[in-house]
Design an enzyme around this catalytic site. Structure first.
Site, PDB file in Angstrom:
ATOM      1  N   LYS A  22       0.835  -1.216   0.000  1.00 35.71           N
ATOM      2  CA  LYS A  22       0.000   0.000   0.000  1.00 35.71           C
ATOM      3  C   LYS A  22       0.864   1.258   0.000  1.00 35.71           C
ATOM      4  CE  LYS A  22      -1.422   1.776   4.034  1.00 35.71           C
ATOM      5  NZ  LYS A  22      -1.357   3.183   4.428  1.00 35.71           N
ATOM      6  N   ASN A  23       1.876   1.276   0.868  1.00 36.12           N
ATOM      7  CA  ASN A  23       2.650   2.519   1.010  1.00 36.12           C
ATOM      8  C   ASN A  23       3.634   2.737  -0.138  1.00 36.12           C
ATOM      9  OD1 ASN A  23       1.208   3.164   3.234  1.00 36.12           O
ATOM     10  ND2 ASN A  23       2.812   2.700   4.729  1.00 36.12           N
ATOM     11  N   ARG A  92      -4.000  10.908   4.508  1.00 33.08           N
ATOM     12  CA  ARG A  92      -2.887  11.858   4.570  1.00 33.08           C
ATOM     13  C   ARG A  92      -1.927  11.720   3.397  1.00 33.08           C
ATOM     14  NH1 ARG A  92      -1.491  14.962   8.526  1.00 33.08           N
ATOM     15  NH2 ARG A  92       0.600  14.720   7.711  1.00 33.08           N
ATOM     16  N   CYS A 116      -3.947  13.138  12.996  1.00 27.87           N
ATOM     17  CA  CYS A 116      -4.761  11.923  12.893  1.00 27.87           C
ATOM     18  C   CYS A 116      -4.563  11.107  14.157  1.00 27.87           C
ATOM     19  CB  CYS A 116      -4.413  11.141  11.641  1.00 27.87           C
ATOM     20  SG  CYS A 116      -2.795  10.429  11.704  1.00 27.87           S
ATOM     21  N   ARG A 121       0.776  15.308  12.744  1.00 29.26           N
ATOM     22  CA  ARG A 121       1.589  14.917  11.580  1.00 29.26           C
ATOM     23  C   ARG A 121       1.833  16.144  10.707  1.00 29.26           C
ATOM     24  NH1 ARG A 121      -0.592   9.329   9.220  1.00 29.26           N
ATOM     25  NH2 ARG A 121       1.344   9.393   8.054  1.00 29.26           N
ATOM     26  N   PRO A 122       2.841  16.928  11.082  1.00 28.80           N
ATOM     27  CA  PRO A 122       3.097  18.167  10.336  1.00 28.80           C
ATOM     28  C   PRO A 122       3.607  17.891   8.919  1.00 28.80           C
ATOM     29  CG  PRO A 122       4.794  17.805  12.008  1.00 28.80           C
ATOM     30  CD  PRO A 122       3.787  16.708  12.170  1.00 28.80           C
ATOM     31  N   ASP A 124       5.659  20.431   7.485  1.00 27.82           N
ATOM     32  CA  ASP A 124       6.630  21.527   7.314  1.00 27.82           C
ATOM     33  C   ASP A 124       7.846  21.120   6.468  1.00 27.82           C
ATOM     34  OD1 ASP A 124       7.010  19.849   9.647  1.00 27.82           O
ATOM     35  OD2 ASP A 124       8.714  21.110  10.173  1.00 27.82           O
ATOM     36  N   ASP A 316       5.188   0.986  11.849  1.00 31.01           N
ATOM     37  CA  ASP A 316       3.935   0.370  11.392  1.00 31.01           C
ATOM     38  C   ASP A 316       3.768  -1.069  11.876  1.00 31.01           C
ATOM     39  OD1 ASP A 316       3.240   2.702  10.144  1.00 31.01           O
ATOM     40  OD2 ASP A 316       3.845   2.066   8.140  1.00 31.01           O
ATOM     41  N   ARG A 408      -8.403  -0.194   5.375  1.00 35.70           N
ATOM     42  CA  ARG A 408      -7.608   0.804   4.649  1.00 35.70           C
ATOM     43  C   ARG A 408      -6.284   0.214   4.186  1.00 35.70           C
ATOM     44  NH1 ARG A 408      -6.237   5.709   7.904  1.00 35.70           N
ATOM     45  NH2 ARG A 408      -5.053   5.946   6.005  1.00 35.70           N
TER      46      ARG A 408
HETATM   47  N1  EPU Z   1       7.366  14.892  10.204  1.00 32.53           N
HETATM   48  C1  EPU Z   1       7.602  16.220  10.474  1.00 32.53           C
HETATM   49  N2  EPU Z   1       7.397  17.118   9.467  1.00 32.53           N
HETATM   50  C2  EPU Z   1       7.003  16.745   8.210  1.00 32.53           C
HETATM   51  C3  EPU Z   1       6.791  15.387   7.951  1.00 32.53           C
HETATM   52  C4  EPU Z   1       6.978  14.467   8.969  1.00 32.53           C
HETATM   53  O1  EPU Z   1       7.962  16.596  11.586  1.00 32.53           O
HETATM   54  O2  EPU Z   1       6.859  17.624   7.340  1.00 32.53           O
HETATM   55  C5  EPU Z   1       7.580  13.894  11.270  1.00 32.53           C
HETATM   56  C6  EPU Z   1       6.346  13.064  11.596  1.00 32.53           C
HETATM   57  O3  EPU Z   1       5.485  13.711  12.493  1.00 32.53           O
HETATM   58  C7  EPU Z   1       6.963  11.803  12.172  1.00 32.53           C
HETATM   59  C8  EPU Z   1       8.225  11.643  11.343  1.00 32.53           C
HETATM   60  O4  EPU Z   1       8.500  12.930  10.800  1.00 32.53           O
HETATM   61  O5  EPU Z   1       7.321  12.017  13.513  1.00 32.53           O
HETATM   62  C9  EPU Z   1       8.137  10.639  10.236  1.00 32.53           C
HETATM   63  O6  EPU Z   1       6.939  10.823   9.488  1.00 32.53           O
HETATM   64  P1  EPU Z   1       6.860  10.544   7.941  1.00 32.53           P
HETATM   65  O7  EPU Z   1       6.724  11.840   7.216  1.00 32.53           O
HETATM   66  O8  EPU Z   1       7.986   9.664   7.547  1.00 32.53           O
HETATM   67  O9  EPU Z   1       5.483   9.777   7.804  1.00 32.53           O
HETATM   68  P2  EPU Z   1       4.613   9.761   6.480  1.00 32.53           P
HETATM   69  O10 EPU Z   1       5.515   9.812   5.316  1.00 32.53           O
HETATM   70  O11 EPU Z   1       3.518  10.747   6.588  1.00 32.53           O
HETATM   71  C10 EPU Z   1       4.635   7.182   6.040  1.00 32.53           C
HETATM   72  C11 EPU Z   1       3.643   6.063   6.007  1.00 32.53           C
HETATM   73  C12 EPU Z   1       3.167   5.759   7.426  1.00 32.53           C
HETATM   74  C13 EPU Z   1       4.376   5.390   8.275  1.00 32.53           C
HETATM   75  C14 EPU Z   1       5.416   6.525   8.230  1.00 32.53           C
HETATM   76  C15 EPU Z   1       6.706   6.206   8.962  1.00 32.53           C
HETATM   77  C16 EPU Z   1       2.531   6.239   3.874  1.00 32.53           C
HETATM   78  C17 EPU Z   1       1.290   6.517   3.118  1.00 32.53           C
HETATM   79  N3  EPU Z   1       2.488   6.425   5.184  1.00 32.53           N
HETATM   80  O12 EPU Z   1       3.946   8.317   6.572  1.00 32.53           O
HETATM   81  O13 EPU Z   1       2.306   4.636   7.327  1.00 32.53           O
HETATM   82  O14 EPU Z   1       3.986   5.154   9.606  1.00 32.53           O
HETATM   83  O15 EPU Z   1       5.755   6.820   6.849  1.00 32.53           O
HETATM   84  O16 EPU Z   1       7.285   5.071   8.453  1.00 32.53           O
HETATM   85  O17 EPU Z   1       3.516   5.824   3.304  1.00 32.53           O
HETATM   86  C18 EPU Z   1       0.475   3.267   7.886  1.00 32.53           C
HETATM   87  O18 EPU Z   1       0.669   2.639   6.836  1.00 32.53           O
HETATM   88  O19 EPU Z   1      -0.297   2.871   8.786  1.00 32.53           O
HETATM   89  C19 EPU Z   1       1.180   4.531   8.112  1.00 32.53           C
HETATM   90  C20 EPU Z   1       0.791   5.426   9.010  1.00 32.53           C
END
Ligand code: EPU
Length: 449
Positions: A22-23, A92, A116, A121-122, A124, A316, A408
């Site tokens: 999925k991811n 997201r 969420c 989940r910022p 920035d 995850d 999901r």
């Molecule tokens: N973060 C920031 N600023 C940003 C982006 C992220 O501070 O602009 C922080 C987040 O709050 C977190 C860390 O950086 O503490 C890592 O977050 P990341 O951005 O890597 O998460 P994501 O890319 O939004 C993906 C997966 C998640 C998985 C995370 C971490 C997808 C669609 N989602 O999310 O998957 O937990 O990477 O590996 O690929 C799930 O499948 O259940 C799921 C939540």
């Protein structure tokens, strides 16, 4: 609303084929916005999140059609560049459309995603990355608006994508995709190294992008004028595979996993070996598509786990391993370093008799001899998977409510688990409740009435 009724206590046995990730699918789907030629993805799982992404892409002028497990995406119109709140709020991963849109169309408008269930989940770092490529990014009426510089084309730059909890996965996907069409060279430092990023880079390369270093913390991209269509099979879902491994850890048994991305699961298999669960490769020439055997017959041993960016232990899989460790023979400590609030499953597991104590991002688990079935509530995708793992091992009946969360990310997981011998079925929670009330009412009627 659907629920799962699970009667626990049966060891699992048989074979399960792991589906496409999925991811990986979600960012690869948004890459179709970068070209006006068709992009076909294979082994795409049939999931609510995939359908939501198809809906979002359709609004943005990208049509999609399914033929079995193949999904073909084709951008046919480029006038609508606004991802609206009512779609973005469902998922997201919609943020992944921002980079491709601004790179290809010179402008993008995407509703700001909120927090969420797994915490704040910022975005920035995503925005910082786009600014480094010359985009002007503003917030207007709840929308992120990104505009490419004069001439409508992003320009290469040096981008540091680290945050307080490590690199960002979707942020890396966003900037990587955007940089493929930028003018000149982009260097991403502290890029996420997840296998899903490697898969995205492979698709973009098939489309004509020039990328070096995906899978390592520094990725170099030389922008090209245009990208073409491509046809690619997704990598298998390492989190689905890890969830089935955790289920064997908790319930015991002997299961063969096919199409298993063992190469991407070393942190999880390392912990499993430590816990007394054998994971044995049986064959396969591609380390991302192995056949392996997962077996636990003896007692489950406790473990220490800290979630980390890849190749560390994945966040995850944290909930599923917490559920399994609640039955270990001793004390375990699990620390969450990616989403420090991601512990909604802890309260539900405690309702099943688990002994856990949470302090900040750490849970201390005193293993118990048995969990006891109970009605419990799913709160997010992976927490729900953890509750199902617990239900499979618990004595008696567990009803997991709100399984739309689990739908999901797992394609009909109850059918896959039932094929492995689990006693699990999907029920309509309202009907089940009415039935229970009727039985209770009959049992309190006075005799003779
Ligand atoms: N973060 C920031 N600023 C940003 C982006 C992220 O501070 O602009 C922080 C987040 O709050 C977190 C860390 O950086 O503490 C890592 O977050 P990341 O951005 O890597 O998460 P994501 O890319 O939004 C993906 C997966 C998640 C998985 C995370 C971490 C997808 C669609 N989602 O999310 O998957 O937990 O990477 O590996 O690929 C799930 O499948 O259940 C799921 C939540």
């Amino acid at each position: 609303m659907d629920a799962f009724r699970i009667t626990g206590g049966r060891a699992l046995s048989g074979a399960h084929r792991v589906g496409g990730a999925k991811n990986a699918a979600l960012p690869l789907m948004t890459a179709a916005l970068l070209t006006d030629e068709p992009v076909t993805l294979r082994d795409v799982p049939d999931l609510a999140d995939i359908a939501n992404m198809q809906r979002l892409l359709r609004e943005l002028g990208c049509e999609s059609s399914r033929d079995g497990d193949a999904l073909t995406l084709h951008t046919v119109a480029s006038d609508a560049s606004h991802a609206r709140y009512d779609i973005v709020r469902t998922m997201r991963a919609s943020i992944g459309a921002l980079g491709p849109l601004v790179a290809r169309r010179g402008e993008a408008r995407l509703s700001m995603p909120g927090g969420c269930a797994i915490g704040e989940r910022p975005v920035d770092i995503h925005l910082r990355g786009l600014r480094a490529l010359g985009a002007r990014v503003t917030l207007e009426e709840g929308d992120i608006v990104a505009r490419a510089p004069e001439g409508g084309r992003l320009r290469g730059g040096r981008v540091f994508l680290g945050g307080p909890n490590g690199p960002t996965v979707l942020g890396t996907a966003n900037i990587l995709a955007a940089a493929t069409l930028a003018q000149g060279r982009t260097i991403i430092e502290n890029a996420a190294c997840e296998p899903e990023i490697v898969d995205l880079a492979a698709l973009l390369t098939d489309m004509g992008a020039r990328i070096r270093g995906a899978g390592a913390p520094r990725i170099t991209i030389d922008g090209v004028e245009r990208l073409t269509g491509a046809d690619r099979r997704l990598i298998p879902d390492r989190i689905e595979a890890g969830t089935f491994m955790a289920a064997v850890a908790a319930a015991g048994g002997d299961v063969v996993l096919e199409n298993c991305p063992l190469d991407a699961l070393m942190a999880a298999t390392d912990r499993l070996e430590h816990m007394g669960v054998e994971v044995t490769p049986l064959g396969g020439s591609d380390p991302m598509r192995m056949t392996c055997r997962v077996r636990r017959e003896g007692p489950l041993r406790p473990a220490q786990i800290t979630t980390q960016p890849h190749p560390g232990f994945p966040t995850d899989l944290q909930a599923q391993f917490v559920a399994a460790l609640s039955l270990a023979d001793g004390n375990s400590v699990v620390t969450e370093r990616i989403f420090p609030e991601r512990f909604l499953h802890v309260a539900e597991l405690s309702r099943m008799g688990a002994q856990m104590f949470r302090q900040g991002p750490t849970v201390v688990i005193s293993g118990v001899r048995e969990l006891v079935g109970a009605p419990i509530m799913a709160s997010d995708l992976r927490a729900s998977a953890g509750l199902v793992v617990a239900g499979l091992a618990a004595r008696g009946e567990t009803v997991v409510h709100r399984v739309y969360h689990i739908d999901r990310g797992y394609s009909r997981i109850e059918e896959s688990l039932a094929r492995l011998g689990a006693d699990i079925e999907r029920i309509d929670a309202e009907e089940a409740r009415a039935e229970r009330l009727a039985v209770a009412a009959r049992s309190v009627q006075p005799a003779g009435v």
